[in-house]
Design an enzyme around this catalytic site. Sequence first.
Site, PDB file in Angstrom:
ATOM      1  N   CYS A   1      14.806  38.495  19.971  1.00 58.05           N
ATOM      2  CA  CYS A   1      14.657  37.382  20.914  1.00 58.05           C
ATOM      3  C   CYS A   1      14.442  36.075  20.162  1.00 58.05           C
ATOM      4  O   CYS A   1      14.006  36.067  19.030  1.00 58.05           O
ATOM      5  CB  CYS A   1      13.456  37.629  21.824  1.00 58.05           C
ATOM      6  SG  CYS A   1      13.551  39.171  22.700  1.00 58.05           S
TER       7      CYS A   1
ATOM      8  N   ARG B   1      20.466  35.370  16.315  1.00 57.33           N
ATOM      9  CA  ARG B   1      19.468  36.463  16.321  1.00 57.33           C
ATOM     10  C   ARG B   1      19.906  37.604  17.229  1.00 57.33           C
ATOM     11  O   ARG B   1      19.301  38.656  17.230  1.00 57.33           O
ATOM     12  CB  ARG B   1      18.104  35.923  16.752  1.00 57.33           C
ATOM     13  CG  ARG B   1      17.533  34.878  15.820  1.00 57.33           C
ATOM     14  CD  ARG B   1      16.358  34.150  16.435  1.00 57.33           C
ATOM     15  NE  ARG B   1      15.224  35.023  16.666  1.00 57.33           N
ATOM     16  CZ  ARG B   1      14.325  35.331  15.711  1.00 57.33           C
ATOM     17  NH1 ARG B   1      14.479  34.826  14.502  1.00 57.33           N
ATOM     18  NH2 ARG B   1      13.309  36.114  15.968  1.00 57.33           N
TER      19      ARG B   1
ATOM     20  N   TRP C   1      16.733  39.791  23.606  1.00 54.39           N
ATOM     21  CA  TRP C   1      17.406  40.992  23.076  1.00 54.39           C
ATOM     22  C   TRP C   1      16.662  42.148  23.702  1.00 54.39           C
ATOM     23  O   TRP C   1      15.517  42.426  23.361  1.00 54.39           O
ATOM     24  CB  TRP C   1      17.280  40.993  21.555  1.00 54.39           C
ATOM     25  CG  TRP C   1      18.081  42.041  20.858  1.00 54.39           C
ATOM     26  CD1 TRP C   1      19.435  42.069  20.661  1.00 54.39           C
ATOM     27  CD2 TRP C   1      17.570  43.246  20.251  1.00 54.39           C
ATOM     28  NE1 TRP C   1      19.796  43.181  19.959  1.00 54.39           N
ATOM     29  CE2 TRP C   1      18.684  43.934  19.703  1.00 54.39           C
ATOM     30  CE3 TRP C   1      16.321  43.791  20.106  1.00 54.39           C
ATOM     31  CZ2 TRP C   1      18.557  45.137  19.018  1.00 54.39           C
ATOM     32  CZ3 TRP C   1      16.193  44.991  19.432  1.00 54.39           C
ATOM     33  CH2 TRP C   1      17.296  45.649  18.904  1.00 54.39           C
TER      34      TRP C   1
ATOM     35  N   ASN D   1       8.741  37.245  22.183  1.00 55.01           N
ATOM     36  CA  ASN D   1       9.551  38.025  21.243  1.00 55.01           C
ATOM     37  C   ASN D   1       8.626  39.095  20.672  1.00 55.01           C
ATOM     38  O   ASN D   1       7.554  38.784  20.180  1.00 55.01           O
ATOM     39  CB  ASN D   1      10.108  37.153  20.118  1.00 55.01           C
ATOM     40  CG  ASN D   1      10.861  38.007  19.083  1.00 55.01           C
ATOM     41  OD1 ASN D   1      11.383  39.074  19.420  1.00 55.01           O
ATOM     42  ND2 ASN D   1      10.878  37.559  17.843  1.00 55.01           N
ATOM     43  N   GLY D   2       9.037  40.352  20.785  1.00 55.05           N
ATOM     44  CA  GLY D   2       8.225  41.447  20.246  1.00 55.05           C
ATOM     45  C   GLY D   2       8.141  42.561  21.273  1.00 55.05           C
ATOM     46  O   GLY D   2       8.918  42.617  22.209  1.00 55.05           O
TER      47      GLY D   2
ATOM     48  N   GLU E   1      26.890  50.275   1.127  1.00 51.38           N
ATOM     49  CA  GLU E   1      26.961  48.906   1.655  1.00 51.38           C
ATOM     50  C   GLU E   1      28.342  48.623   2.226  1.00 51.38           C
ATOM     51  O   GLU E   1      28.475  48.021   3.291  1.00 51.38           O
ATOM     52  CB  GLU E   1      26.596  47.899   0.556  1.00 51.38           C
ATOM     53  CG  GLU E   1      26.656  46.458   0.994  1.00 51.38           C
ATOM     54  CD  GLU E   1      25.731  46.124   2.182  1.00 51.38           C
ATOM     55  OE1 GLU E   1      24.860  46.945   2.534  1.00 51.38           O
ATOM     56  OE2 GLU E   1      25.929  45.053   2.784  1.00 51.38           O
TER      57      GLU E   1
ATOM     58  N   LYS F   1      28.892  47.442   6.116  1.00 52.96           N
ATOM     59  CA  LYS F   1      29.581  46.169   6.435  1.00 52.96           C
ATOM     60  C   LYS F   1      30.707  46.427   7.420  1.00 52.96           C
ATOM     61  O   LYS F   1      30.872  45.735   8.403  1.00 52.96           O
ATOM     62  CB  LYS F   1      30.142  45.526   5.166  1.00 52.96           C
ATOM     63  CG  LYS F   1      29.141  44.804   4.326  1.00 52.96           C
ATOM     64  CD  LYS F   1      28.627  43.511   4.912  1.00 52.96           C
ATOM     65  CE  LYS F   1      27.328  43.510   5.637  1.00 52.96           C
ATOM     66  NZ  LYS F   1      26.157  44.178   5.262  1.00 52.96           N
TER      67      LYS F   1
ATOM     68  N   GLU G   1      29.312  47.889  11.060  1.00 57.77           N
ATOM     69  CA  GLU G   1      28.426  47.055  11.904  1.00 57.77           C
ATOM     70  C   GLU G   1      29.186  45.873  12.519  1.00 57.77           C
ATOM     71  O   GLU G   1      28.752  45.329  13.533  1.00 57.77           O
ATOM     72  CB  GLU G   1      27.212  46.573  11.141  1.00 57.77           C
ATOM     73  CG  GLU G   1      27.468  45.535  10.077  1.00 57.77           C
ATOM     74  CD  GLU G   1      26.176  45.024   9.459  1.00 57.77           C
ATOM     75  OE1 GLU G   1      25.171  44.859  10.165  1.00 57.77           O
ATOM     76  OE2 GLU G   1      26.174  44.796   8.242  1.00 57.77           O
TER      77      GLU G   1
ATOM     78  N   HIS H   1      31.189  69.654  -0.010  1.00 62.69           N
ATOM     79  CA  HIS H   1      30.100  70.357   0.694  1.00 62.69           C
ATOM     80  C   HIS H   1      30.092  70.023   2.177  1.00 62.69           C
ATOM     81  O   HIS H   1      29.078  70.195   2.846  1.00 62.69           O
ATOM     82  CB  HIS H   1      28.757  69.992   0.041  1.00 62.69           C
ATOM     83  CG  HIS H   1      28.686  70.375  -1.395  1.00 62.69           C
ATOM     84  ND1 HIS H   1      28.601  71.676  -1.829  1.00 62.69           N
ATOM     85  CD2 HIS H   1      28.779  69.610  -2.510  1.00 62.69           C
ATOM     86  CE1 HIS H   1      28.597  71.698  -3.149  1.00 62.69           C
ATOM     87  NE2 HIS H   1      28.706  70.458  -3.584  1.00 62.69           N
TER      88      HIS H   1
ATOM     89  N   LYS I   1      19.849  39.732  13.943  1.00 61.65           N
ATOM     90  CA  LYS I   1      19.772  39.326  12.542  1.00 61.65           C
ATOM     91  C   LYS I   1      18.471  39.791  11.916  1.00 61.65           C
ATOM     92  O   LYS I   1      18.426  40.184  10.764  1.00 61.65           O
ATOM     93  CB  LYS I   1      19.877  37.806  12.417  1.00 61.65           C
ATOM     94  CG  LYS I   1      19.806  37.297  10.990  1.00 61.65           C
ATOM     95  CD  LYS I   1      20.927  37.859  10.143  1.00 61.65           C
ATOM     96  CE  LYS I   1      20.834  37.434   8.705  1.00 61.65           C
ATOM     97  NZ  LYS I   1      21.821  38.170   7.853  1.00 61.65           N
TER      98      LYS I   1
HETATM   99  C1  AGP Z   1      22.904  44.265   7.236  1.00 62.32           C
HETATM  100  O1  AGP Z   1      24.175  43.635   7.315  1.00 62.32           O
HETATM  101  C2  AGP Z   1      22.215  44.309   8.568  1.00 62.32           C
HETATM  102  N1  AGP Z   1      22.163  43.049   9.177  1.00 62.32           N
HETATM  103  C3  AGP Z   1      20.869  45.009   8.500  1.00 62.32           C
HETATM  104  O2  AGP Z   1      21.085  46.304   7.997  1.00 62.32           O
HETATM  105  C4  AGP Z   1      19.801  44.318   7.629  1.00 62.32           C
HETATM  106  O3  AGP Z   1      20.142  44.431   6.266  1.00 62.32           O
HETATM  107  C5  AGP Z   1      18.469  45.031   7.871  1.00 62.32           C
HETATM  108  O4  AGP Z   1      18.135  44.896   9.238  1.00 62.32           O
HETATM  109  C6  AGP Z   1      17.310  44.479   7.011  1.00 62.32           C
HETATM  110  O5  AGP Z   1      17.082  43.147   7.340  1.00 62.32           O
HETATM  111  P1  AGP Z   1      16.129  42.274   6.362  1.00 62.32           P
HETATM  112  O6  AGP Z   1      16.810  42.203   5.042  1.00 62.32           O
HETATM  113  O7  AGP Z   1      16.003  40.940   7.037  1.00 62.32           O
HETATM  114  O8  AGP Z   1      14.805  43.002   6.274  1.00 62.32           O
END
Ligand code: AGP
Length: 608
Positions: free
Chosen positions: A2, A27, A75, A101-102, A481, A485, A488, A504, A603
Amino acid sequence: MCGIVGYIGAEQAAPVLLDGLDKLEYRGYDSAGLAVFDGEKIQIAKARGRLKVLREATHGGEKLPGFCGIGHTRWATHGIPSDRNAHPHFNEAESIAVVHNGIIENYLKLKKMLETKGYKFVSETDTEVVAHLLDYYYKGDPLDAIMRMMHRVEGSYALGIIFRDHPGNLYAVRKDSPLIAGQSKTGNLIASDVPAILKYTRDVYFIKNEEIVCLTEDGLSFYNVDGEEIEKEPVTIQWDVSAAEKAGYEHFMLKEIYEQPKAVLDTLNPRIRDGRIEIEELGMTDEEIRAIRKIYIVACGSAYHTGVSAKYVFEGLARIPVEVDLASEFRYRNPILDDGTLLIVVSQSGETADTLAALREAKARGIKTLGIVNVVGSSIARETDKVMYTWAGPEIAVATTKAYSTQLIAEYLLAMKFAQVRGTVSQDEIDEMVNDLKMIPEQIEMLLGQKERIQRFANRYIAAKDIFFIGRGLDYAISLEGSLKLKEISYIHSEAYAAGELKHGTISLIEEGTLVAAVLTQEELYKKMISNMVEVRTRGAFLLAVTNVGNTEVEKAADYVIYIPKTNKYFTNSLAVIPLQLFGYYVAIGKGCDVDKPRNLAKSVTVE
Ligand code: AGP
């Protein structure tokens, strides 16, 4: 997560709030709303969907006149995305409005208590409990009601609150969810994050846990949970608004991919002086470094992936045992921590709830902690014993790229420093590695020059159902990674596998034409990797190989090869990640996905 904004001052509040929410769109959210005091009552407007819907519904805010208001992008956690569940939330008398937010973890218990006292709820959210609880405690003094509410509520919150009977004041309070405050020329503001208020001021007050801020048109005052006034100093934000804008790129993500050379340079330069590695912010003596017997690296998502890479670098260079943990796992597995342990938490936002909780778990056990964080002044940056900032600048796109790359650089530097102090590498080796590190920004530039070629290749896979990434050692780390990428932002199913594991299980998933991206940059593992590539190729897979320039041997087992420039074997992830980022980006673009704000993602995940 949020987004919260609040404004009180000489300007009409609603347009300022909408503009602030605009800057917090990254966000991630599914509805938005405003509450503005119009001189007599608090008016509220809320709408499911993008901010555009709310902006149109309120004619750019004109339909909500007034000089004091709060805004929110939601959110959804409790209650589906809907107008009814959107914030702000009212008490029944509509004399108190709240944005949050929370997560209020004990909201059901509080809701039951309030219902027994006759309160009626209109939404499915946890937040609405706060509005009624404030009403329950309010006897004319907002600060008193807020403090009483704070003593009852469990969980995480950043709250913006306005009281109809106190139109000259706007209140905000935080516990675990980020909250800042600042002054503009015409008034005062609160927000969840810096981009929302940066156009008004770069002197920002970071609100700490259980601090309350009261804004009036003329100024801000801060209080602790006991209602005692406290002094706070602002932090001056170094980066400017344009850094948080797209600057001509189609997406923030592409801009941030292209900012990586500078981000890497900015993270590297302050820590290399006359060829020596100087990490002043580390604040550890050589004896303390020599006394480290084990390192835990704890993080989430991409930050966790850098930890998987860093394990190989720390163990390879400094010969210190490293355990890498997902923060959400670490905190519940009763880890074995003793006084020779260093906990390193890695986080771009510095607000990730799981990482913050893991940090607190380790601190509660007396473990020395170090943060590798991008957002200055963030919760994790303030709560670790020491913090090593990554100077990537503001990262807006949900999918991290430049922050990821700078986290790797920070980890390389730490590992090299530790190795130097512990004498596990010679000065000549350090000198050579420093030179290799200095080459990385321009090598990234070179790889970015392959953008068109990678885009053409990516366009072949926008209809793919499954894409696999395989590698061994450090190349397994970067496969994690590359896979994240892609999935997501393109929503294509993808998995990263240690290449030796294929036989396996996973190899049963390979069908005719399945794309397998094989990363092989570790020379001692070339042969093993090529045989894994042949294994999947004979079963119909199409092989993309990412390998070191000169390893032409791979061409007999790959259908498509992307070469990366030569660098120290410990640093190859910093280069191999570039084509993988571009691949994921262009597949997502080809599919027409919302690259900067992928569905269901935020984010900064400030809820557990
Ligand atoms: C990565 O592209 C994602 N946005 C997500 O996995 C992110 O790396 C993860 O939520 C950790 O966020 P932070 O680095 O702000 O702690």
